[in-house]
Scaffold this motif. Structure first.
Motif, short mmCIF file in Angstrom:
data_model
loop_
_atom_site.label_atom_id
_atom_site.label_comp_id
_atom_site.label_asym_id
_atom_site.label_seq_id
_atom_site.Cartn_x
_atom_site.Cartn_y
_atom_site.Cartn_z
N THR A 89 45.74 14.61 46.97
CA THR A 89 47.11 14.26 47.01
C THR A 89 47.58 14.10 45.46
O THR A 89 46.93 14.04 44.65
CB THR A 89 46.76 12.64 47.15
N VAL A 90 49.10 14.41 45.40
CA VAL A 90 49.72 14.23 44.34
C VAL A 90 50.78 13.19 43.95
O VAL A 90 51.44 13.03 43.38
CB VAL A 90 50.46 15.75 43.86
N TRP A 91 50.46 12.39 45.22
CA TRP A 91 51.22 11.00 45.15
C TRP A 91 50.27 9.78 44.97
O TRP A 91 49.14 9.99 45.23
CB TRP A 91 52.06 10.91 46.35
N ASP A 92 50.52 8.74 44.71
CA ASP A 92 49.65 7.55 44.60
C ASP A 92 49.54 7.02 46.05
O ASP A 92 50.29 6.99 46.91
CB ASP A 92 50.65 6.26 44.01
N VAL A 93 48.21 6.78 46.34
CA VAL A 93 47.64 6.30 47.51
C VAL A 93 47.45 4.96 47.50
O VAL A 93 46.81 4.31 46.56
CB VAL A 93 46.29 7.07 47.77
N GLU A 94 48.04 4.11 48.31
CA GLU A 94 47.81 2.57 48.54
C GLU A 94 46.76 2.14 49.47
O GLU A 94 46.39 2.93 50.26
CB GLU A 94 49.18 1.88 48.98
N ARG A 95 46.23 1.02 49.38
CA ARG A 95 45.11 0.35 50.16
C ARG A 95 45.53 0.48 51.66
O ARG A 95 44.56 0.66 52.62
CB ARG A 95 44.66 -0.64 49.71
N THR A 96 46.88 0.39 51.61
CA THR A 96 47.43 0.29 53.45
C THR A 96 47.77 1.67 53.93
O THR A 96 48.09 1.93 55.01
CB THR A 96 48.68 -0.70 53.31
N ASP A 97 47.50 2.91 53.29
CA ASP A 97 47.60 4.18 53.66
C ASP A 97 46.69 4.64 54.55
O ASP A 97 45.29 4.44 54.16
CB ASP A 97 48.19 5.07 52.70
N VAL A 98 46.85 4.98 55.80
CA VAL A 98 45.74 5.24 56.77
C VAL A 98 45.76 6.93 56.79
O VAL A 98 46.63 7.50 57.20
CB VAL A 98 46.19 4.72 58.03
N PRO A 99 44.68 7.41 56.38
CA PRO A 99 44.43 8.94 56.58
C PRO A 99 44.36 9.50 58.00
O PRO A 99 43.92 8.75 58.94
CB PRO A 99 43.39 9.24 55.80
N MET A 100 44.90 10.72 58.20
CA MET A 100 44.59 11.33 59.54
C MET A 100 43.20 11.72 59.66
O MET A 100 42.39 12.30 58.73
CB MET A 100 45.59 12.56 59.62
N GLN A 101 42.66 11.63 61.01
CA GLN A 101 41.50 12.17 61.44
C GLN A 101 41.51 13.60 61.42
O GLN A 101 40.44 14.17 61.04
CB GLN A 101 41.27 11.61 62.83
N THR A 102 42.58 14.31 61.92
CA THR A 102 42.47 15.63 61.88
C THR A 102 43.91 16.05 61.56
O THR A 102 44.94 15.63 61.99
CB THR A 102 42.45 16.22 63.42
N ILE A 103 43.91 17.50 60.66
CA ILE A 103 45.12 17.91 60.37
C ILE A 103 44.96 19.29 60.80
O ILE A 103 44.06 20.22 60.64
CB ILE A 103 45.21 17.89 58.90
N ILE A 104 45.91 19.82 61.58
CA ILE A 104 46.21 21.05 62.12
C ILE A 104 47.30 21.94 61.39
O ILE A 104 48.52 21.41 61.03
CB ILE A 104 46.68 21.31 63.71
N THR A 105 46.94 22.94 60.61
CA THR A 105 47.82 23.85 59.87
C THR A 105 47.81 25.23 60.73
O THR A 105 47.11 25.41 61.49
CB THR A 105 47.38 24.05 58.77
N PRO A 106 48.77 26.01 60.49
CA PRO A 106 49.01 27.35 60.89
C PRO A 106 47.61 28.09 60.72
O PRO A 106 47.31 28.93 61.65
CB PRO A 106 50.11 28.24 60.21
N ASP A 107 46.87 27.72 59.84
CA ASP A 107 45.46 28.56 59.58
C ASP A 107 44.43 27.90 59.94
O ASP A 107 43.46 28.69 60.11
CB ASP A 107 45.46 28.95 58.06
N ALA A 108 44.15 26.60 60.16
CA ALA A 108 43.11 25.98 60.41
C ALA A 108 43.33 24.70 61.34
O ALA A 108 44.21 23.80 61.12
CB ALA A 108 42.26 25.68 59.14
N VAL A 109 42.04 24.17 61.74
CA VAL A 109 42.03 22.67 62.12
C VAL A 109 41.12 22.01 61.29
O VAL A 109 39.98 22.53 61.25
CB VAL A 109 41.62 22.90 63.69
N LEU A 110 41.45 21.01 60.63
CA LEU A 110 40.84 20.49 59.57
C LEU A 110 40.42 18.97 59.91
O LEU A 110 41.00 18.19 60.56
CB LEU A 110 41.65 20.33 58.18
#
Length: 188
Positions: A167-188
């Motif tokens: 993260t290069v941005w400020d993360v707030e306590r109300t921000d909900v992260p993703m369980q999965t991220i799919i990029t062209p190269d990988a499933v994270l």
């Protein structure tokens, strides 16, 4: 970097990227990856947002979901003090309208609402590879929704211009992260 400045920078970056053949290639790669993903195969009810031109294209994904017999629900944001949203049933017969945000939404007061979905494909402008944090569009609609529906699986389709190592941005306590991220190269 503060979120407001990064949002503006990302929108400009994504608008420029949308004019390239690389975006079309990556959209296709992301589509192939999510269609092959077991979590999607095992989901019957799928929430999605109709994409803007500079976002990862969801139109072909929606058509494929229909072909697979899945129930598709489009996000609808309400311009109220709670900044709430629901997911409304969407078929090829559904009447649509464009929201104040420029997003296509279901325009049927009798549309079935389902907020207990198997999977939600969450939009955003930037995603952190290490923490799966998401930078959205600034309204907090998805973060509020996801905080209330924690049982629903989340995934984001993330092209090369949206992914950040951290993260290069400020993360707030109300921000909900993703369980999965799919990029062209990988499933994270």
């Amino acid at each position: 970097m503060n979120k407001k400045d990064l949002r503006q920078k990302q929108i400009s970056r994504l608008q420029d990227f949308a004019k390239t053949e690389q975006k079309e290639l990556e959209d296709q790669q992301l589509l192939e990856k999510i269609i092959a993903w077991d979590e999607l195969k095992n989901s019957q009810t799928v929430g999605v947002t109709s994409s803007l031109a500079y976002e990862v294209d969801t139109s072909r994904l929606i058509a494929l979901l229909w072909d697979q017999g899945k129930d598709v629900y489009l996000a609808k944001a309400y311009n109220n003090s709670e900044r709430s949203q629901d997911f409304l049933y969407y078929s090829y017969m559904t009447k649509l309208t464009t929201s104040k945000f420029g997003v296509v939404e279901v325009d049927d007061p009798n549309a079935k609402i389902n907020n207990d979905l198997d999977l939600i494909i969450v939009p955003g402008l930037a995603f952190a590879e290490d923490t799966h944090q998401r930078l959205g569009f600034g309204g907090g609609y998805y973060d509020r929704f996801l905080a209330q529906h924690q049982q629903t699986k989340t995934v984001a389709l993330v092209n090369s211009q949206m992914i950040f190592d951290t993260t290069v941005w400020d993360v707030e306590r109300t921000d909900v992260p993703m369980q999965t991220i799919i990029t062209p190269d990988a499933v994270l």
